[in-house]
Scaffold this motif. Structure first.
Motif, mmCIF file in Angstrom:
data_model
loop_
_atom_site.group_PDB
_atom_site.id
_atom_site.type_symbol
_atom_site.label_atom_id
_atom_site.label_comp_id
_atom_site.label_asym_id
_atom_site.label_seq_id
_atom_site.Cartn_x
_atom_site.Cartn_y
_atom_site.Cartn_z
ATOM 1 N N ASP A 16 0.834 -1.190 0.000
ATOM 2 C CA ASP A 16 0.000 0.000 0.000
ATOM 3 C C ASP A 16 0.867 1.238 0.000
ATOM 4 O OD1 ASP A 16 -0.252 0.806 3.334
ATOM 5 O OD2 ASP A 16 0.498 -1.146 2.695
ATOM 6 N N ASP A 17 0.349 2.303 -0.597
ATOM 7 C CA ASP A 17 1.115 3.539 -0.707
ATOM 8 C C ASP A 17 0.855 4.404 0.512
ATOM 9 O OD1 ASP A 17 2.786 5.369 -1.757
ATOM 10 O OD2 ASP A 17 1.347 6.200 -3.193
ATOM 11 N N GLY A 18 1.806 5.229 0.878
ATOM 12 C CA GLY A 18 1.630 6.131 2.005
ATOM 13 C C GLY A 18 2.794 7.085 2.092
ATOM 14 N N ARG A 19 2.567 8.201 2.723
ATOM 15 C CA ARG A 19 3.646 9.166 2.870
ATOM 16 C C ARG A 19 3.732 9.644 4.302
ATOM 17 N NH1 ARG A 19 2.217 9.503 -2.338
ATOM 18 N NH2 ARG A 19 3.904 9.725 -3.816
ATOM 19 N N GLY A 20 4.891 10.159 4.697
ATOM 20 C CA GLY A 20 5.118 10.516 6.074
ATOM 21 C C GLY A 20 5.737 11.879 6.253
ATOM 22 N N CYS A 153 0.333 -2.872 10.196
ATOM 23 C CA CYS A 153 0.221 -4.122 9.437
ATOM 24 C C CYS A 153 1.306 -4.203 8.370
ATOM 25 C CB CYS A 153 -1.149 -4.226 8.780
ATOM 26 S SG CYS A 153 -2.516 -4.566 9.924
ATOM 27 N N ARG A 154 1.575 -3.105 7.714
ATOM 28 C CA ARG A 154 2.605 -3.104 6.678
ATOM 29 C C ARG A 154 3.984 -3.328 7.284
ATOM 30 N NH1 ARG A 154 6.431 -0.028 4.762
ATOM 31 N NH2 ARG A 154 5.954 1.630 6.237
ATOM 32 N N VAL A 190 -1.674 -7.156 5.330
ATOM 33 C CA VAL A 190 -0.990 -8.230 6.050
ATOM 34 C C VAL A 190 -0.726 -9.414 5.123
ATOM 35 C CG1 VAL A 190 -1.314 -9.973 7.827
ATOM 36 C CG2 VAL A 190 -1.768 -7.590 8.351
ATOM 37 N N ALA A 191 -1.695 -9.744 4.267
ATOM 38 C CA ALA A 191 -1.510 -10.867 3.333
ATOM 39 C C ALA A 191 -0.363 -10.578 2.374
ATOM 40 C CB ALA A 191 -2.802 -11.117 2.563
ATOM 41 N N ILE A 192 -0.297 -9.350 1.877
ATOM 42 C CA ILE A 192 0.765 -8.960 0.957
ATOM 43 C C ILE A 192 2.134 -9.095 1.619
ATOM 44 C CG2 ILE A 192 1.779 -6.958 -0.214
ATOM 45 C CD1 ILE A 192 -1.192 -6.082 -0.729
ATOM 46 N N GLN A 193 2.210 -8.700 2.880
ATOM 47 C CA GLN A 193 3.475 -8.781 3.606
ATOM 48 C C GLN A 193 3.783 -10.198 4.063
ATOM 49 O OE1 GLN A 193 5.616 -6.327 3.795
ATOM 50 N NE2 GLN A 193 4.222 -4.921 2.742
ATOM 51 N N LEU A 199 -2.255 -11.883 10.387
ATOM 52 C CA LEU A 199 -3.465 -12.193 9.621
ATOM 53 C C LEU A 199 -4.439 -13.009 10.478
ATOM 54 C CD1 LEU A 199 -3.873 -13.007 5.956
ATOM 55 C CD2 LEU A 199 -4.856 -14.602 7.586
ATOM 56 N N GLU A 200 -3.900 -13.982 11.186
ATOM 57 C CA GLU A 200 -4.751 -14.794 12.061
ATOM 58 C C GLU A 200 -5.404 -13.930 13.141
ATOM 59 O OE1 GLU A 200 -4.492 -19.251 14.057
ATOM 60 O OE2 GLU A 200 -2.668 -18.215 13.414
#
Length: 313
Positions: A16-20, A153-154, A190-193, A199-200
Motif C-alpha cells: 500500500d502507498d503512504g507518505r510521512g 500491518c505493513r 498483512v496478506a501482501i506482507q 493475519l490470524e
C-alpha cells in the motif's frame, strides 16, 4: 508473540502507498522506511532544540496556557509531531499528558498524519499506548488513506498492532473495514506482507477473510496465490477462505495458479475448486499482474522519508 512471516517466492509488489513527515533526516531502518513531509525550514538540531529545550523551559502554568498547541510548522507539524519524529519521548509524553481529550491530539499535518500515525511509523509503542489512552482517534487516515493500523500491518510491528487492536475496541470494526486509497483493507496489507500471525489475529478481531481489495477484487487468498506463499494459502483455507471467490475479472484463486511455479498451491486448490470453475474465463487478461501493479503502486521507494530513528541518520 513471535511474528511469523510465511515464506513466499516470486513476490510481486503489492504494498500500500503512504507518505510521512519530512523532518530533514532520513529514517535509518532495515525496511528503509521513507517519509517525505519534513521540516525543510529547520535543521534537525534546531528542531530538536525547539521541541526539547523550549518546551522543557516552559513553566507548568505556561504549558497549561497552551501556547505550544498553536504552533505549526510550514508542513503543518505541531510540537507533538516534532517530538515524536525526533524521539523526544519525555517532551512528547508531557504534551500528551496535558492534552487528554483535547482535539490537539488529532491535528493532522500536511500529509494528514496525526501524532498516532507518526508514533507507529517510528515504532514507539509507549507513545502509541499513551496517545490512545489520551483520546487520539485511531480511525483517522493519512493522505494515502492509511489508518495507523494499516501502517502497523505493513511494518509488522507486533507491539503497535497489539495496542491498536486492543486499545480502541469501539472503533476497531470500522477500522478493519476501511480501505486505503489503493483499495486495501488491513487484511490485504498483512496478506501482501505475509505476516501469518497478524493475519490470524485480524480474523479473530473480525476482519472479513473474503473481503475484496478494490483495485480488481482480489481476496487475501488471491493475493497469497499471486505471491506464491503456500503457508499463507494453507492458513487462509484452514480459516475458511472461499476458494470460489471471484475477482472483478471472474477469476478464482485456482485460475491464478496457471503459469505459476508452485505446484503444491495448484494441487491444493485444484482439489478444492469445483470442476466447472477450473477453466480460465474468456477475459483472461483482465486480472493480469502488470495491470494490478500499475494500480497498486509500491510504497517502499518513497514513503516515510526524513525521519530520525534511534538517534541515527
Amino acid at each position: 508473540m513471535e511474528l511469523y512471516r510465511g515464506s513466499s517466492t516470486n513476490q510481486m509488489d503489492y504494498n500500500d502507498d503512504g507518505r510521512g513527515p519530512k523532518s530533514g533526516k532520513m529514517l535509518a531502518s532495515n525496511d528503509e522506511r521513507l517519509d517525505n513531509s519534513g521540516l525543510d525550514s529547520l535543521k534537525e538540531e534546531e528542531c530538536t532544540d525547539v521541541v526539547v529545550s523550549d518546551f522543557g523551559r516552559m513553566s507548568m502554568a505556561e504549558r497549561q496556557d497552551e501556547p505550544w498547541r498553536k504552533v505549526l510548522t510550514e508542513d503543518g507539524d505541531t510540537y507533538l509531531h516534532l517530538a515524536i519524529i525526533h524521539e523526544a519521548k519525555e517532551a512528547a509524553l508531557k504534551m500528551i499528558h496535558l492534552s487528554c481529550g483535547d482535539p490537539f491530539l488529532n491535528i493532522q499535518n500536511n500529509q494528514r498524519q496525526t501524532a498516532l500515525h507518526l508514533a507507529v511509523i517510528t515504532e514507539q509503542p509507549l507513545l502509541v499506548e499513551q496517545l490512545l489512552k489520551a483520546g487520539c482517534d485511531a480511525s483517522l487516515v493519512d493522505d494515502c488513506g492509511n489508518t495507523a493500523l494499516h501502517i502497523s500491518c505493513r511494518k509488522g510491528s507486533l507491539a503497535c498492532f497489539g495496542l491498536l487492536t486492543q486499545g480502541c475496541p469501539q472503533q476497531l470494526p470500522a477500522i478493519l473495514q476501511t480501505p486505503n486509497y489503493n483499495g486495501q483493507k488491513c487484511i490485504h496489507v498483512v496478506a501482501i506482507q505475509g505476516y501469518l500471525s497478524l493475519l490470524e489475529s485480524l480474523i479473530q478481531f473480525g476482519a472479513h477473510i473474503n473481503a475484496q481489495e478494490q483495485c480488481n477484487g482480489r481476496t487475501a487468498l488471491h493475493l497469497a496465490v499471486d505471491l506464491q506463499n503456500f503457508e499463507l494459502v494453507k492458513l487462509l483455507i484452514t480459516k475458511g477462505a472461499d476458494v470460489h471467490s471471484f475477482t472483478y475479472g471472474g477469476h478464482t484463486p485456482y485460475h491464478l495458479t496457471y503459469g505459476r511455479a508452485n505446484t503444491d498451491i495448484q494441487k491444493v486448490l485444484y482439489e478444492l475448486t469445483a470442476p466447472h470453475l477450473r477453466e480460465l474465463p474468456d477475459s483472461e487478461s483482465e486480472d493480469n499482474d502488470e495491470d494490478y501493479e500499475d494500480q497498486c503502486i509500491s510504497d517502499d521507494e518513497d514513503i516515510y522519508d526524513d525521519i530520525k530513528m534511534m538517534g541515527q541518520v
